[in-house]
Design a protein around this motif. Structure first.
Motif, PDB file in Angstrom:
ATOM      1  N   THR A 252      41.711  34.256  30.062  1.00 30.77           N
ATOM      2  CA  THR A 252      42.995  33.914  30.669  1.00 30.77           C
ATOM      3  C   THR A 252      44.109  34.435  29.760  1.00 30.77           C
ATOM      4  OG1 THR A 252      43.295  31.804  29.510  1.00 30.77           O
ATOM      5  CG2 THR A 252      41.974  31.757  31.559  1.00 30.77           C
ATOM      6  N   THR A 253      45.326  34.182  30.148  1.00 30.73           N
ATOM      7  CA  THR A 253      46.440  34.595  29.292  1.00 30.73           C
ATOM      8  C   THR A 253      46.437  33.832  27.965  1.00 30.73           C
ATOM      9  OG1 THR A 253      47.970  33.067  30.391  1.00 30.73           O
ATOM     10  CG2 THR A 253      47.907  35.344  31.214  1.00 30.73           C
TER      11      THR A 253
ATOM     12  N   TYR B  50      53.881  32.978  32.346  1.00 32.49           N
ATOM     13  CA  TYR B  50      52.510  33.459  32.223  1.00 32.49           C
ATOM     14  C   TYR B  50      51.970  33.387  30.803  1.00 32.49           C
ATOM     15  CZ  TYR B  50      52.653  35.314  36.973  1.00 32.49           C
ATOM     16  OH  TYR B  50      52.729  35.445  38.338  1.00 32.49           O
TER      17      TYR B  50
ATOM     18  N   VAL C 278      46.386  39.021  34.763  1.00 35.77           N
ATOM     19  CA  VAL C 278      45.538  37.840  34.960  1.00 35.77           C
ATOM     20  C   VAL C 278      44.227  38.243  35.633  1.00 35.77           C
ATOM     21  CG1 VAL C 278      45.342  35.685  36.303  1.00 35.77           C
ATOM     22  CG2 VAL C 278      47.410  36.150  34.949  1.00 35.77           C
ATOM     23  N   GLU C 279      44.294  39.145  36.597  1.00 39.33           N
ATOM     24  CA  GLU C 279      43.099  39.612  37.309  1.00 39.33           C
ATOM     25  C   GLU C 279      42.144  40.358  36.375  1.00 39.33           C
ATOM     26  OE1 GLU C 279      42.279  42.562  41.037  1.00 39.33           O
ATOM     27  OE2 GLU C 279      44.016  41.237  41.183  1.00 39.33           O
TER      28      GLU C 279
ATOM     29  N   LEU D 119      42.006  40.080  33.077  1.00 37.66           N
ATOM     30  CA  LEU D 119      41.483  39.089  32.129  1.00 37.66           C
ATOM     31  C   LEU D 119      40.376  38.253  32.773  1.00 37.66           C
ATOM     32  CD1 LEU D 119      44.845  37.907  30.550  1.00 37.66           C
ATOM     33  CD2 LEU D 119      43.010  39.115  29.339  1.00 37.66           C
ATOM     34  N   ALA D 120      40.586  37.800  34.002  1.00 38.72           N
ATOM     35  CA  ALA D 120      39.591  36.980  34.699  1.00 38.72           C
ATOM     36  C   ALA D 120      38.279  37.742  34.862  1.00 38.72           C
ATOM     37  CB  ALA D 120      40.130  36.531  36.056  1.00 38.72           C
TER      38      ALA D 120
ATOM     39  N   CYS E  74      52.143  40.662  35.799  1.00 39.73           N
ATOM     40  CA  CYS E  74      51.430  39.545  35.170  1.00 39.73           C
ATOM     41  C   CYS E  74      50.231  39.118  36.011  1.00 39.73           C
ATOM     42  CB  CYS E  74      52.384  38.391  34.911  1.00 39.73           C
ATOM     43  SG  CYS E  74      53.604  38.756  33.611  1.00 39.73           S
ATOM     44  N   ASP E  75      50.370  39.113  37.329  1.00 36.65           N
ATOM     45  CA  ASP E  75      49.226  38.801  38.199  1.00 36.65           C
ATOM     46  C   ASP E  75      48.117  39.834  38.005  1.00 36.65           C
ATOM     47  OD1 ASP E  75      50.482  36.542  39.230  1.00 36.65           O
ATOM     48  OD2 ASP E  75      51.116  37.548  41.087  1.00 36.65           O
TER      49      ASP E  75
END
Length: 147
Positions: free
Chosen positions: A91-92, A118, A82-83, A85-86, A78-79
């Motif tokens: 974001t999620t 998340y 997130v990276e 997506l950023a 999930c991290d």
């Protein structure tokens, strides 16, 4: 109706093809230098949809699968999402669909505990088990996001 394996891949392909009609497709380079020559894109943009490649629980700093079992791997996966997506200014909250592949369906409840932290918006999701995930991972997640 449940779809898995080849049917799920075929449906995903049809969705991608249907979205490409009269829409530009962009194959984005990875935000990580080490993945610049990978045979896949971290994200492919079709209109306002972003198709993210599957992520496993590899720590970007160590380049190793994180220790600690399904929950630690899920958190790292999930991290990693997130990276990505950023990198695309999302974001999620932008995620509309996830496909989750578990090495062992018995890990479903433990995975879900972390996953819901998340993805509080509850995107559509397909979850199934398969053996032989890359690098011996216990989980892989791919996402579709809309901007």
């Amino acid at each position: 109706m449940r779809f898995s394996g080849p049917r799920l891949i075929a449906i995903s392909f049809l969705l991608l093809v249907s979205c490409t009609n009269n829409t530009n497709t962009t194959f984005h380079a990875s935000h990580e230098e080490r993945k610049k020559d990978a045979p896949f894109s971290d994200a492919v943009q079709v209109g306002n949809l972003f198709f993210l490649a599957g992520q496993v629980g590899i720590d970007g700093a160590t380049r190793k699968l994180v220790a600690g079992g399904i929950q630690a791997e899920t958190r790292q996966v999930c991290d990693n999402i997130v990276e990505v997506l950023a990198h695309h200014q999302m974001t999620t909250d932008n995620v509309v669909k996830c496909t989750v592949i578990l090495a062992d369906i018995k890990d479903f409840a433990a995975f879900n505990e972390v996953y819901k932290e998340y993805f509080p918006n509850k995107p559509a999701r397909t979850t199934f088990a398969a053996s032989g995930l890359a690098v011996g991972a216990k989980i892989e997640i791919e996402c579709i996001a809309a901007r």
